[in-house]
Design a protein around this motif. Structure first.
Motif, PDB file in Angstrom:
ATOM      1  N   LYS A  87      28.790   7.827  18.633  1.00  0.00           N
ATOM      2  CA  LYS A  87      30.069   8.048  18.687  1.00  0.00           C
ATOM      3  C   LYS A  87      31.158   7.541  17.890  1.00  0.00           C
ATOM      4  O   LYS A  87      30.855   6.406  17.153  1.00  0.00           O
ATOM      5  N   GLY A  88      32.050   8.120  17.542  1.00  0.00           N
ATOM      6  CA  GLY A  88      32.884   7.580  16.472  1.00  0.00           C
ATOM      7  C   GLY A  88      34.294   8.249  16.372  1.00  0.00           C
ATOM      8  O   GLY A  88      34.288   9.501  16.705  1.00  0.00           O
ATOM      9  N   TRP A  89      35.352   7.581  15.881  1.00  0.00           N
ATOM     10  CA  TRP A  89      36.660   8.183  15.668  1.00  0.00           C
ATOM     11  C   TRP A  89      36.716   9.135  14.664  1.00  0.00           C
ATOM     12  O   TRP A  89      36.218   8.621  13.482  1.00  0.00           O
ATOM     13  N   GLY A  90      37.318  10.132  14.636  1.00  0.00           N
ATOM     14  CA  GLY A  90      37.127  10.989  13.602  1.00  0.00           C
ATOM     15  C   GLY A  90      36.071  12.091  13.341  1.00  0.00           C
ATOM     16  O   GLY A  90      36.057  12.914  12.426  1.00  0.00           O
ATOM     17  N   LEU A  91      35.361  12.090  14.238  1.00  0.00           N
ATOM     18  CA  LEU A  91      34.126  12.850  14.238  1.00  0.00           C
ATOM     19  C   LEU A  91      34.208  14.245  15.035  1.00  0.00           C
ATOM     20  O   LEU A  91      34.626  14.125  16.397  1.00  0.00           O
ATOM     21  N   LYS A  92      34.114  15.427  14.583  1.00  0.00           N
ATOM     22  CA  LYS A  92      34.175  16.666  15.148  1.00  0.00           C
ATOM     23  C   LYS A  92      32.953  17.218  15.762  1.00  0.00           C
ATOM     24  O   LYS A  92      32.839  17.623  16.731  1.00  0.00           O
ATOM     25  N   GLU A  93      31.732  17.034  14.954  1.00  0.00           N
ATOM     26  CA  GLU A  93      30.585  17.454  15.686  1.00  0.00           C
ATOM     27  C   GLU A  93      29.352  16.674  15.297  1.00  0.00           C
ATOM     28  O   GLU A  93      29.115  16.126  14.208  1.00  0.00           O
ATOM     29  N   LEU A  94      28.569  16.317  16.134  1.00  0.00           N
ATOM     30  CA  LEU A  94      27.158  15.585  15.827  1.00  0.00           C
ATOM     31  C   LEU A  94      26.218  16.395  15.461  1.00  0.00           C
ATOM     32  O   LEU A  94      25.666  17.492  16.169  1.00  0.00           O
ATOM     33  N   ILE A  95      25.942  16.416  14.293  1.00  0.00           N
ATOM     34  CA  ILE A  95      24.576  17.422  13.563  1.00  0.00           C
ATOM     35  C   ILE A  95      23.272  16.871  14.181  1.00  0.00           C
ATOM     36  O   ILE A  95      22.684  17.604  14.767  1.00  0.00           O
ATOM     37  N   ALA A  96      23.173  15.338  14.030  1.00  0.00           N
ATOM     38  CA  ALA A  96      21.786  14.881  14.733  1.00  0.00           C
ATOM     39  C   ALA A  96      22.155  13.484  14.951  1.00  0.00           C
ATOM     40  O   ALA A  96      22.404  12.716  13.915  1.00  0.00           O
ATOM     41  N   PHE A  97      21.448  12.890  15.937  1.00  0.00           N
ATOM     42  CA  PHE A  97      21.279  11.589  16.520  1.00  0.00           C
ATOM     43  C   PHE A  97      19.824  11.359  16.602  1.00  0.00           C
ATOM     44  O   PHE A  97      19.303  11.901  17.730  1.00  0.00           O
ATOM     45  N   ARG A  98      19.035  10.713  15.823  1.00  0.00           N
ATOM     46  CA  ARG A  98      17.424  10.590  16.023  1.00  0.00           C
ATOM     47  C   ARG A  98      17.233   9.186  16.229  1.00  0.00           C
ATOM     48  O   ARG A  98      17.851   8.173  15.318  1.00  0.00           O
ATOM     49  N   ILE A  99      16.366   8.841  17.003  1.00  0.00           N
ATOM     50  CA  ILE A  99      15.781   7.589  17.050  1.00  0.00           C
ATOM     51  C   ILE A  99      14.085   7.616  16.875  1.00  0.00           C
ATOM     52  O   ILE A  99      13.627   8.306  17.654  1.00  0.00           O
ATOM     53  N   TYR A 100      13.878   6.634  16.148  1.00  0.00           N
ATOM     54  CA  TYR A 100      12.150   6.730  15.955  1.00  0.00           C
ATOM     55  C   TYR A 100      11.765   5.226  16.205  1.00  0.00           C
ATOM     56  O   TYR A 100      12.357   4.078  16.145  1.00  0.00           O
ATOM     57  N   ASN A 101      10.642   5.124  16.511  1.00  0.00           N
ATOM     58  CA  ASN A 101       9.824   3.712  16.942  1.00  0.00           C
ATOM     59  C   ASN A 101       9.312   3.412  15.712  1.00  0.00           C
ATOM     60  O   ASN A 101       9.317   3.870  14.556  1.00  0.00           O
ATOM     61  N   ARG A 102       8.567   2.194  15.875  1.00  0.00           N
ATOM     62  CA  ARG A 102       8.059   1.576  14.467  1.00  0.00           C
ATOM     63  C   ARG A 102       6.646   2.255  13.796  1.00  0.00           C
ATOM     64  O   ARG A 102       6.422   1.779  12.890  1.00  0.00           O
ATOM     65  N   PHE A 103       6.377   3.178  14.555  1.00  0.00           N
ATOM     66  CA  PHE A 103       5.287   4.240  14.064  1.00  0.00           C
ATOM     67  C   PHE A 103       5.777   5.136  13.390  1.00  0.00           C
ATOM     68  O   PHE A 103       4.953   6.148  12.724  1.00  0.00           O
ATOM     69  N   GLY A 104       7.035   5.463  13.136  1.00  0.00           N
ATOM     70  CA  GLY A 104       7.901   6.644  12.734  1.00  0.00           C
ATOM     71  C   GLY A 104       8.042   7.694  13.521  1.00  0.00           C
ATOM     72  O   GLY A 104       8.415   8.943  13.018  1.00  0.00           O
ATOM     73  N   GLU A 105       7.585   7.577  14.678  1.00  0.00           N
ATOM     74  CA  GLU A 105       7.573   8.663  15.630  1.00  0.00           C
ATOM     75  C   GLU A 105       9.003   8.857  16.190  1.00  0.00           C
ATOM     76  O   GLU A 105       9.538   7.754  16.746  1.00  0.00           O
ATOM     77  N   MET A 106       9.432  10.103  16.263  1.00  0.00           N
ATOM     78  CA  MET A 106      10.848  10.329  16.742  1.00  0.00           C
ATOM     79  C   MET A 106      10.671  10.461  18.282  1.00  0.00           C
ATOM     80  O   MET A 106       9.890  11.147  18.926  1.00  0.00           O
TER      81      MET A 106
END
Length: 88
Positions: A20-39
Motif C-alpha cells: 500500500k502507499g499514498w498516491g497510488l491509484k492501481e496495483l499492477i502486481a504484488f508478488r512474493i518469491y521464496n528463496r528458490f525463486g518460486e512465486m
C-alpha cells in the motif's frame, strides 16, 4: 510501502502483509518469491495481502523477496523490490 516483516500466527497483529502507499491509484502486481525463486503469492488488489501461505500451507520462517508495480495518480508506473521476513 511494504513492511519488512510480518508474523502470520493468527494473533490479530501483522498476520497479513500488504502493498500500500499514498498516491497510488492501481496495483499492477504484488508478488512474493521464496528463496528458490518460486512465486508464492501474487495480487493486483491493494486489499488482498499475503497471509504467509502457499498452496494452503504456512510457509517457513525465512526471508522472502517481493516486487511491486503500481500506477500513481500521475499515471506513472513505479516499481519496487525488497525483502520480507516471515516471523512467528
Amino acid at each position: 510501502n511494504v513492511p519488512n516483516g510480518f508474523s502470520p500466527n493468527n494473533d490479530g497483529v501483522n498476520d497479513v502483509i500488504y502493498a500500500k502507499g499514498w498516491g497510488l491509484k492501481e496495483l499492477i502486481a504484488f508478488r512474493i518469491y521464496n528463496r528458490f525463486g518460486e512465486m508464492v503469492f501474487e495480487s493486483t488488489d491493494f486489499n488482498v495481502g499475503w497471509d504467509g501461505k502457499y498452496k494452503n500451507e504456512l510457509q517457513n520462517i525465512e526471508t522472502y523477496v517481493y516486487t511491486v508495480e503500481a500506477l500513481t495518480y500521475g499515471d506513472e508506473v513505479i516499481s519496487k523490490k525488497g525483502n520480507i521476513s516471515l516471523l512467528r
